[in-house]
Scaffold this active site. Structure first.
Site, PDB file in Angstrom:
ATOM      1  N   LEU A 194       0.769  -1.238   0.000  1.00  0.00           N
ATOM      2  CA  LEU A 194       0.000   0.000   0.000  1.00  0.00           C
ATOM      3  C   LEU A 194       0.809   1.303   0.000  1.00  0.00           C
ATOM      4  O   LEU A 194       0.402   2.262  -0.639  1.00  0.00           O
ATOM      5  CB  LEU A 194      -0.991  -0.009   1.176  1.00  0.00           C
ATOM      6  CG  LEU A 194      -2.019  -1.151   1.124  1.00  0.00           C
ATOM      7  CD1 LEU A 194      -2.975  -1.051   2.295  1.00  0.00           C
ATOM      8  CD2 LEU A 194      -2.779  -1.149  -0.192  1.00  0.00           C
ATOM      9  N   LEU A 204       3.444   4.288  -0.902  1.00  0.00           N
ATOM     10  CA  LEU A 204       4.161   4.705  -2.106  1.00  0.00           C
ATOM     11  C   LEU A 204       5.618   4.264  -1.988  1.00  0.00           C
ATOM     12  O   LEU A 204       6.222   4.377  -0.918  1.00  0.00           O
ATOM     13  CB  LEU A 204       4.117   6.228  -2.256  1.00  0.00           C
ATOM     14  CG  LEU A 204       2.917   6.827  -2.972  1.00  0.00           C
ATOM     15  CD1 LEU A 204       3.035   8.348  -2.980  1.00  0.00           C
ATOM     16  CD2 LEU A 204       2.769   6.307  -4.381  1.00  0.00           C
ATOM     17  N   ASN A 254       3.974  -3.504 -10.193  1.00  0.00           N
ATOM     18  CA  ASN A 254       2.866  -3.531  -9.241  1.00  0.00           C
ATOM     19  C   ASN A 254       1.654  -4.167  -9.895  1.00  0.00           C
ATOM     20  O   ASN A 254       1.477  -4.084 -11.106  1.00  0.00           O
ATOM     21  CB  ASN A 254       2.522  -2.095  -8.815  1.00  0.00           C
ATOM     22  CG  ASN A 254       1.382  -2.053  -7.802  1.00  0.00           C
ATOM     23  OD1 ASN A 254       1.342  -2.823  -6.858  1.00  0.00           O
ATOM     24  ND2 ASN A 254       0.448  -1.146  -8.013  1.00  0.00           N
ATOM     25  N   HIS A 286      -2.530  -4.057  -9.834  1.00  0.00           N
ATOM     26  CA  HIS A 286      -3.643  -3.217  -9.390  1.00  0.00           C
ATOM     27  C   HIS A 286      -4.956  -3.919  -9.749  1.00  0.00           C
ATOM     28  O   HIS A 286      -5.095  -4.425 -10.858  1.00  0.00           O
ATOM     29  CB  HIS A 286      -3.575  -1.846 -10.066  1.00  0.00           C
ATOM     30  CG  HIS A 286      -4.603  -0.893  -9.544  1.00  0.00           C
ATOM     31  ND1 HIS A 286      -4.469  -0.269  -8.320  1.00  0.00           N
ATOM     32  CD2 HIS A 286      -5.797  -0.496 -10.039  1.00  0.00           C
ATOM     33  CE1 HIS A 286      -5.535   0.492  -8.101  1.00  0.00           C
ATOM     34  NE2 HIS A 286      -6.365   0.367  -9.129  1.00  0.00           N
ATOM     35  N   GLU A 333      -5.843 -12.520 -11.028  1.00  0.00           N
ATOM     36  CA  GLU A 333      -4.528 -12.328 -10.400  1.00  0.00           C
ATOM     37  C   GLU A 333      -3.822 -13.666 -10.201  1.00  0.00           C
ATOM     38  O   GLU A 333      -2.632 -13.806 -10.514  1.00  0.00           O
ATOM     39  CB  GLU A 333      -4.687 -11.627  -9.047  1.00  0.00           C
ATOM     40  CG  GLU A 333      -5.187 -10.210  -9.135  1.00  0.00           C
ATOM     41  CD  GLU A 333      -5.304  -9.527  -7.779  1.00  0.00           C
ATOM     42  OE1 GLU A 333      -5.672  -8.347  -7.781  1.00  0.00           O
ATOM     43  OE2 GLU A 333      -5.032 -10.162  -6.744  1.00  0.00           O
TER      44      GLU A 333
END
Length: 194
Positions: free
Chosen positions: A87, A89, A104, A106, A176
């Site tokens: 989560l 940055l 990453n 998403h 995923e």
């Protein structure tokens, strides 16, 4: 041939983390060398330990400290970083140290439903509220701006008007589990076989 060592960054339960570790466990090329979490109580750390992968905890102050993160990644000879439900940055110094070597996942079809506050169930609830007829997953390179990096791959799944946010989450999660490790492997092969 030396294996490519990956670090998997996580914040939560770690289903993608476990999936990646298992996927690469028989790989001749890729080793899951380290799992890093910003939360000491992340279930992902337990999953990693159970599968014999080293773990480290890097809360915000350590995550943003080059004198902590860079030696940690060097110690495990990390070549590539995969964010799997991470989560915070990623600090710019890490992005600079691993140019086009941080990806990453998403849980939506970026550029829709990305950016600050758009993670986990928040994304699926937004997709439901908008009446979308499809959703999906995106794998992208990490840049200093949240969810704005170059898109590597997207996979889609249709939605019905009756789908709840939980149904949407389940459909997207299936994508995923099926595709994320393959995309990571493909990016690693393209990056290190040049």
């Amino acid at each position: 041939m030396n294996k490519i060592n990956i670090a998997i960054f996580v914040s939560g339960s770690g289903t993608n983390c476990e999936n990646l570790i298992k996927y690469f466990s028989c790989s001749a090329r890729v080793r899951s060398a380290l799992v890093v979490s910003n939360k000491a109580d992340a279930l992902a750390l337990e999953r990693a330990k159970r599968l014999g992968v080293a773990t480290a905890v890097a809360p915000k102050t350590q995550l943003n400290n080059p004198n902590f993160m860079l030696p940690l990644l060097k110690e495990y000879k990390i070549d590539f970083i995969v964010l799997a439900g991470f989560l915070p940055l990623v600090p710019t110094f890490l992005i600079e140290a691993f140019p086009k070597k941080i990806v990453n996942i998403h849980p939506a079809l970026l550029p829709k439903y990305g950016g600050k506050g758009m993670w986990g169930h928040h994304v699926h609830e937004a997709v439901k509220a908008a009446g979308e007829t499809e959703t999906g997953m995106t794998v992208h390179y990490v840049t200093p701006v949240c969810d704005s990096g170059e898109i590597i791959a997207q996979y889609r799944t249709p939605l019905s008007p009756d789908d709840t946010a939980d149904d949407i989450a389940a459909k997207e999660h299936e994508l995923e589990m099926k595709y994320f490790p393959r995309v990571v492997e493909q990016v690693i092969n393209e990056t290190f076989l040049k």
